[in-house]
Every structure is written in C-alpha cells, then in structure tokens.
Design a protein around this motif. Structure first.
Motif, PDB file in Angstrom:
ATOM      1  N   TYR A 909     -69.846  77.492  72.935  1.00 57.13           N
ATOM      2  CA  TYR A 909     -69.585  78.603  71.998  1.00 57.13           C
ATOM      3  C   TYR A 909     -68.577  79.574  72.602  1.00 57.13           C
ATOM      4  CZ  TYR A 909     -70.612  82.194  68.507  1.00 57.13           C
ATOM      5  OH  TYR A 909     -70.508  83.111  67.491  1.00 57.13           O
ATOM      6  N   ASN A 913     -64.740  80.310  71.218  1.00 54.46           N
ATOM      7  CA  ASN A 913     -64.245  81.665  70.926  1.00 54.46           C
ATOM      8  C   ASN A 913     -62.984  81.973  71.718  1.00 54.46           C
ATOM      9  OD1 ASN A 913     -66.265  82.134  69.109  1.00 54.46           O
ATOM     10  ND2 ASN A 913     -67.569  83.311  70.516  1.00 54.46           N
ATOM     11  N   LYS A 916     -60.156  80.221  70.084  1.00 54.74           N
ATOM     12  CA  LYS A 916     -59.769  80.904  68.844  1.00 54.74           C
ATOM     13  C   LYS A 916     -58.926  82.130  69.144  1.00 54.74           C
ATOM     14  CE  LYS A 916     -63.762  79.380  66.134  1.00 54.74           C
ATOM     15  NZ  LYS A 916     -65.029  79.810  65.488  1.00 54.74           N
ATOM     16  N   LYS A 917     -59.306  82.898  70.196  1.00 52.94           N
ATOM     17  CA  LYS A 917     -58.552  84.100  70.557  1.00 52.94           C
ATOM     18  C   LYS A 917     -57.155  83.732  71.026  1.00 52.94           C
ATOM     19  CE  LYS A 917     -62.542  86.943  71.815  1.00 52.94           C
ATOM     20  NZ  LYS A 917     -63.252  87.637  72.928  1.00 52.94           N
TER      21      LYS A 917
END
Length: 920
Positions: A909, A913, A916-917
């Motif tokens: 997870y 993230n 994605k950033k």
C-alpha cells in the motif's frame, strides 16, 4: 526464467485441454492402479530399528547384541499390592500363563529356582561375617564337646553366664579372649528372651535384593527360617518389602515387532485382566519398551487416521461454504483424493512401506495439497466472471496463478526433500513420501484439475458457468479495505514491536529430550513406567555391555560399579560370590568344627524358678560390677570394656526381671517355652544347617537358575552386563552423564540410554540443518521466479516475520521443541513461504495492494485455513508428539497468514501510494 515458466504452463494447459478425456482416463487408470497397490501391498512398520541406518556404529553395536543373545527388550508385568504373599501368587499365575504364549514370548522370569544355592549360601556373606560366625560357635562347640550332657537351653546358658561372671574368672586376662565372643552372643540371647516375654517380634537379617549379597547386622540371629526367607525373597524380582513384584519376558523370535508384537501385547493384557479379577486387591499392569513403542504406534496411527478424516471433512465444509456451490469444489476434492491415492501407493512401490513417522504425512498433504486447487479455482472463477472464455480463463490462470502455484509447491516439496540429508532412514523416507506427495498434488492441480474443468464446463455451457461464477466469486466490501489500510505505518510499527518482543523470547525456547513426554500420559504402560522410575527398581531401562569371557565381565562390572552415575550392575559375575577360595577356607573350618558336635533338637522344659534366681543373681552382679568398673575407667582399659558390657547387660536383664515378676505363672511358663524354642531350637537347626554347607567347591554356572543363564550367557559363551542408571535417564542431563561415564569403561556399550543419547540429538541437528538447507533452496527458487531483488525479499518477509513470532510465542508460553515437533522447522518454512509468493506474485501482476478485492486474497485465506485445519486436526491426538506438532504448526501457519494477508499488504500500500505521488 519467469517467462519461460509461464509459457511452459500455458503450453501444458493447451495440450491438457486438447486431450482432456485422455488425461482424465489416464489419471483414473493411475488411481485404480494405486488403489489396487494399496489393497494388496499397504504396510506400516512399527519397528524403530528400521528407522535407523544399519551402518551406524551405534546401531551396529545394538544389532550385534540382539544377534548374539537372540532377545529384544522385555515385557514387564508390574504387580503392586500391600500383601507380599498375594503378590507372589499372582506373579506365579502370570508366569504360568505367559509360558503358554510361546513362541510369542520366551525367557519368562517369575520365580527363580535357587535351591542349588542353599548349600553355598554362606559364600554370599562377607569375610568378616564368616569370621564372626566361626568365632561365635567356638565357645559352644568347645562346651558341647567337653560336656556332651550340656544342653542348649535357657537354664544352661544362664548357668554358664553366672560361672563366667565369677570374679576369679574375670580377673584372668587370658579368659577375656573367650569371654568377649560369649558375652556378645549372650546379650543377644537376653534381648531375644526379653522380646519374647514382652511379645515383640525379632527379625534382624536383612537382604540386599539386587545382587544376592547378605547384610547381617547381628549374625548371632542367623536362623534357618531367615535363610529360607532370604532365598524365597530372591526367587522373585520384588521391591518395597515385597509390595512391588515384577514378572519379565522377552519377545519370541520373529515376534519382536510388527503385527506379532501387537498380538502378543493384546494377549498379555488379556491374561493380566483375568488374573486381576482373581486378585482384586492388587494393581497389575504391563509396561516395558516393546509395550511403550507399540502403544505409541497404535496411538499415533489411530490419531493420524482420525485427524486425516477430520481434516478432510472440515476442509470440504470450508470449501463448500467459501465458494457457495458444490460442483467445482467437489472436483477439487476429487482431484485431491486421487493425488492422495498416488501419494500413498508411491512409497509401497519404491520403499515398500510407511513408517511411524512418514504415516503422518497424510493429514499434512491434505492441508497443504488442497491449497493448489483453491488458488487455481479462485483465479479461474475470477477470469470467467470477468468475461473470458473457458479456455482463455484456464490459460490465464495457468500462466499467472499456475506459476505461483508451481513455485509454492516446489518450495514446499524442497523443504520436505531436505529431510533426506540426514542419517535417519525414517526421516529420509518421510522426506521422500511427503515431498512426492506435494509434487503429486501439484501435478494434479496443473493438469487433471484444468482438464476436468474444461471437459465438464464445456458440457455445461459458458453462460451457465459465468452466472454461477458471478454468484460464487466474492470480494470484500470497501469498508474492510478502509479499516485494513487505516494506518499502514501504525500497523507496521505494531508488527515491529511484536517482532522485537518475540525476538527476546526466542532464547527461552528449549528442547525436551524425554521420549516419555511424547506419550499419552493416560496410557497404563506410561503410568507403570513412571511408577517404576519412582520405585527402588528405577525402571527397567538399562545400558548393555557384552564381554567375551568371565574375567573380562568381572573386570568390567567392577569398573561400572565404581561410576557415580551407576546404581547397580547385573551380570553373571555379580551373582557369583567374591573371594570364594578365602571364604571356603573359613566355611570348611566351621563345618569341620561342627562335624562331631552332638546336636539335640528335642524339646526341653524351662525351670522358671531356677531361671528367675539366675536372672536376679546376674543382674545384681552386673550392677555391682558396673559400679566397680566405673571407678577404674580412667586408669584401666579393661575397666572401660567392662562398663560397656554391663551397660548392655543391665537393660536386658531388667526387662526380663520385670516381666518375670509381672506375668502370671501359667503365662510365664508358656512364654518361656516359646522363647526357648525360638532361641535354641532354631539355633540348633541353624548349626545343623551350617554343618550341611558344601565345602567341596564354590558357586558355579551350574548352580544358577536357567533363566539367569539364558539372560546373561549367550550360546557362544559371551556374557551380558546390564548397567542400571542411578538417575532417570529419560531426562537429557542424567542420560548424558550416564552414557559419558559408561563409555569410559566400554566404548561399544549399547541399549536404550545410549541410543536416546545419540539419536535424539542427531535428530535435532538433522532437522535444524534441513531447515537451513530448505531456506537456502527456497531463496534460490524465489529469486529465479521473480528475478527481482525487491520482490524476492518481500516474498520472504512474511515467512521471516512469522518464524520470529512462532519461536517467540513458544518461548513465552514455555513450549519446547521435542523429537516430534522439531519437524516444524523445515516444514513451516516450506508451507509458509507459499503465501508470500502468492501475495507478491499478484501484486507484481496488477500492482493492487488490496488483495481481498481480487480472488487471490480469498484464495490465500481459504487455502491458509485449510492448512490450519489440517494441522489443527492433530490437536485431537492423545499422542502428545502429534499434538505438539499440530499445535506448533497451527500457530506457525496462522502467523504466516497474518503476515502475508495483513502485514505485507501494508508495505504494498505504501509502495503504491509512493508510485502514485511520483506519477502525479
């Protein structure tokens, strides 16, 4: 390699589906053949000797002993009761019935015939005791020869005493050489007379039961009745003053293991039950190493079968509940059942049997083998419900999930195969059987399972299949993922704290070497063995040494006896009296002195009035003599000796005087007559017995009971030495001390304590090394599978974490490893790593950290629960070895599930993230 594996599995799937009927018929034929093999050749051996390499030096010594003496460890019937006579009668009944079981048993030892030893019994006294007897009879022999009219009775002995207490006699120093032996005997007679008048029992001869040595505190009381009692006591293997009696028997030739041993034990227990009804006040039971081994086998076999049935039932139920339909789960279970048939038939063809260890693989394979079907079926349903055709869905499943299954299955199989690299045949066989069992399940899941799905689902039709898969395919709601990933860093922090805590607990994990602790503690044979360990018998476990001749046996026995950890040594030379030639000289002297002595055993009357007068006179002289001697104690050594004599005489005389004044004349005469017979009648019979001793030779082998010779003397003249430990050698510390000590005397010593010392430690080391090799092999496979260092580390992460937690949990709850659950070291590594592989494989495929939104999360959970069920089913075992194995593996697999389904996704997870950033 990853692409090559995926392409190979896709090709295999294509060929399997193309020829699905042939594949199904081929495997059905293989299953039929397996069932036929099992019905005609299935065999489980319970001989623990077959678990060990025959070229092992330790085992070689043991096999040489068994070949030389033709016997194995004994059956032991334990008889416990408050009535020694009833115990002996029951022992004779047991012995009689056991002899009727021949040839299933041999060398029954209930009552030994020691009659040939009676004429040699003086040889078992010490030299000092023999010299004391020789000295004591001098006075009587001299008096009886010089004055034949003198009788051995109370009046005569009192008259002699009064004469010797004359001042003129005592003043002559040369008279004290004769006086001292006389007065010792006289004081003893007075005490016996006082006891008889007070009606107190008197029995002073004691016996050291184990080695036929006599310990006599007062040889003046040696009576024929005592001699006979000594012989009778030694005829039985008894302890605790006869309240514990043992009857032993050796297994007959060809009946020391297998079905014949089981049959023998059953018949012995029937005998015990029948005799127990005749003697309801006695506690009668059966133990011994053959019984402990056979009961362990029966318990473990029964528990393994019950666990397998329970596991299969619960796994089936879980399967149906999880997928909410019958057909596809049923196909998965059918495929598993067929793979089990192949797995069971394989060792019958290659090895020829299962053993007491390898038979436990069934429950394990059920729990882990179904994992492959679950993973495959879940992914197949996901692809079908996603809109793919049957063949496309199967191809995608085989290419991706099939690759994960292949990797997980191979790692598990390798973990089992690493057990082959040790010196235990039993563990090697277990590794082979379980490893191939996993491979058979893997083969069936990647070939037979998709072939059956393709064949059956093609007949049903794609639309109906898609509708059913939409109903059975489920994912978790969004709120579950919200809770699961509420605080990934917080979850990882808690996991880190738990890991640190458990890491500190790991050093507390010990190893329990005591094999008795693996047994069902409620078994009668275990309770009887513990009863013997806490009794003077110290149990029936002993070390064994084989000597080439009597001289070597004697020398070796002496050396063993001197060791601090040895309680007792039994062999032919310890039964033979020591210093026989020196003792024979004294015994010849005793017999020759008595040869011409007139002995009269006729009954004599006691003159009570004359006896009373002599007692009064003697008491008065003693009191006066005591006062006079005290005045000269400081200046005359003889006066000190006189004080000692009078201090012993006065209490005895006072007791007699008190009773003679107190008792009515009729009762007094009655007690005096009985006392005279007890003292002098038995004395004369004792002198006659002394005169009957054989002075022509010492004790030889011909004088010993045949049961003793059969036990300690081989047909080739070799002599067996049994070494009894002082401490409980089922415990490791005592066993190490005992074995190290006795090996200083004989490096080739064998027996159960030695085998336990060697093999249990070797077992522990073998499993530890197997775990290390398994881990290395798994790391290599995972690296080759993912070809990515990060993914490889993450695939291993749940396993490492779960291993720390499991070991820490064991340390915290004080649960040790033992010879049964030590198998969890390589086993947990092989079984637990698969979940990490499945998790990383799915994430590497679609980058989705939310496993439960895909079929993989559900599949891992269900397959993990099936493995937990498979091992948890062992918790119903009464055999503590299987119970402890089930407990540790249940916890280990549970921790693997937690770390794979909860902890590892937190890492994914955070990684998602971060990606994605970076992307945004």
């Amino acid at each position: 390699m990853k692409k090559n594996l995926e392409n190979f599995l896709a090709w295999l799937l294509h060929k399997t589906c193309l020829h699905c009927r042939i594949v199904i018929l081929l495997f059905l034929g293989l299953t039929g053949l397996s069932i036929w093999i099992l019905s005609t050749q299935f065999k489980v051996i319970n001989d623990t000797n077959a678990l060990i390499r025959k070229d092992s030096p330790i085992h070689k010594y043991y096999l040489e002993y068994r070949k030389e003496f033709g016997v194995a460890e004994d059956y032991v019937v334990v008889i416990h009761g408050d009535d020694p006579e009833a115990n002996k009668k029951a022992a004779l009944e047991v012995g009689k019935k056991l002899r009727e079981l021949a040839p299933l048993v041999q060398n029954v030892r209930d009552r030994l015939d020691l009659s040939k030893l009676e004429t040699h019994l003086l040889l078992y006294l010490s030299l000092d005791d023999l010299k004391k007897i020789d000295s004591e009879i001098d006075g009587y022999v001299k008096a009886l020869k010089e004055q034949p009219e003198i009788k051995l009775d109370l009046n005569t002995i009192l008259n002699q005493a009064n004469e010797k207490f004359q001042e003129s006699y005592l003043r002559k120093h040369e008279n004290w050489k004769e006086f001292i032996p006389f007065i010792d005997r006289f004081i003893s007679i007075l005490n016996q007379l006082a006891d008889q008048l007070e009606q107190k029992p008197n029995y002073q001869v004691k016996v050291q039961k184990s080695s036929l040595q006599l310990q006599d505190k007062d040889m003046s009381n040696l009576r024929v009745e005592d001699i006979r009692s000594i012989l009778e006591d030694h005829e039985f293997l008894s302890f605790e003053d006869g309240k514990l009696v043992l009857v032993t028997a050796s297994p007959g030739k060809g009946a020391s293991d297998g079905q014949k041993r089981t049959e023998t034990i059953k018949k012995i227990r029937e005998i015990i039950a029948d005799i127990g009804m005749e003697y309801p006040s006695l506690s009668i039971g059966l133990t011994g190493e053959p019984v402990l081994e056979d009961d362990q086998l029966q318990e473990s076999s029964k528990d393994s079968l019950n666990s397998a049935l329970l596991a299969f039932s619960l796994v089936s139920l879980l399967f149906f509940i999880s997928y909410r339909e019958i057909l596809r789960p049923a196909i998965g279970l059918i495929v598993l059942a067929m793979a089990l048939c192949w797995s069971l038939a394989f060792p019958m063809v290659t090895i020829g049997h299962l053993n007491i260890i390898s038979e436990a693989f069934v429950a394990m394979v059920i729990g882990m083998g179904i994992d492959f079907s679950i993973q495959y079926m879940s992914r197949y349903e996901e692809e079908i419900s996603g809109g793919k055709t049957i063949l496309e869905a199967l191809k995608t499943t085989s290419k991706h999930t099939g690759a994960a299954i292949f990797t997980g299955g191979c790692t598990t199989a390798i973990a089992f195969f690493t057990m082959c690299f040790n010196d235990f045949i039993g563990l090697q066989e277990f590794g082979i059987v379980a490893g191939f069992g996993i491979l058979f399940c893997l083969l069936s899941s990647l070939t037979l399972l998709p072939a059956m799905y393709y064949w059956i689902d093609s007949k049903i039709g794609l639309n109906r299949i898609r509708q059913s898969t939409i109903k059975t395919t489920w994912t978790t709601p969004q709120w579950f993922n919200t809770i699961l990933f509420f605080s990934p860093r917080g979850t990882l922090t808690l996991a880190s704290l738990a890991t640190i805590f458990f890491a500190f607990m790991i050093p507390k994990v010990g190893f329990d070497y005591n094999l008795l602790n693996l047994q069902n503690q409620n078994l009668d044979c275990v309770q009887r063995e513990l009863e013997l360990l806490n009794s003077p018998s110290r149990g029936m476990i002993s070390a064994l040494s084989v000597a080439d001749n009597e001289e070597e046996a004697k020398k070796r026995a002496k050396a063993f006896e001197a060791l601090p950890s040895v309680a007792e040594v039994r062999t032919l030379t310890t039964i033979f009296p020591e210093q026989q030639e020196e003792k024979l000289q004294i015994i010849r002297d005793i017999v020759n002195k008595l040869k011409d002595v007139p002995l009269d055993s006729s009954k004599k009357e006691v003159n009570a009035d004359r006896l009373k007068k002599d007692i009064d006179d003697l008491l008065q002289k003693s009191e006066e003599g005591y006062k006079t001697a005290q005045k000269f104690v400081s200046i005359a050594p003889q006066a000190k000796e006189a004080v000692d004599i009078f201090s012993k005489l006065i209490p005895a005389l006072s007791r007699i005087q008190k009773q003679m004044n107190k008792l009515p004349r009729t009762e007094l005469n009655k007690r005096l007559s009985r006392a005279q017979f007890e003292i002098f009648g038995t004395m004369e019979s004792g002198l006659l017995w002394l005169r009957s001793q054989d002075i022509s030779r010492g004790v030889t082998k011909e004088d010993l009971p045949k049961e003793v010779l059969e036990r300690f003397l081989s047909p080739h003249g070799k002599i067996l030495i049994e070494i009894i430990p002082k401490e409980n050698v089922w415990e490791r510390k005592a066993d190490v001390q005992f074995v190290n000590d006795i090996r200083k005397v004989d490096p080739k010593v064998t027996g159960t304590p030695v085998q336990n010392y060697e093999y249990i430690e070797l077992l522990r080391k073998s499993y530890t090394e197997a775990a290390q090799w398994a881990f290395v092999a798994i790391v290599i496979l995972i690296v080759l599978r993912f070809q990515n260092l990060l993914y490889s580390i993450l695939a291993l992460f749940p396993l490492v974490l779960a291993a720390i937690w499991t070991l820490g949990w064991m340390g915290f709850f004080n649960i040790p490893f033992n010879p049964a659950n030590i198998i969890t070291l390589p086993l947990a590594i092989g079984a637990g790593v698969a979940y990490g592989i499945y998790t990383v494989d799915r994430y590497s495929e679609d980058g989705n950290a939310q496993l439960f939104s895909t079929s993989t999360g559900k599949a891992i959970l269900v397959s993990g629960l099936t493995a937990v069920i498979g091992f948890a089913s062992l918790l119903i075992s009464s055999y503590q070895g299987l119970y402890s194995l089930g407990l540790v593996m249940t916890i280990a697999i549970s921790f693997c599930l937690i770390t794979s389904l909860i902890i590892l996704p937190q890492v994914f997870y955070l990684m998602s993230n971060k990606k994605k950033k970076i992307t945004s």
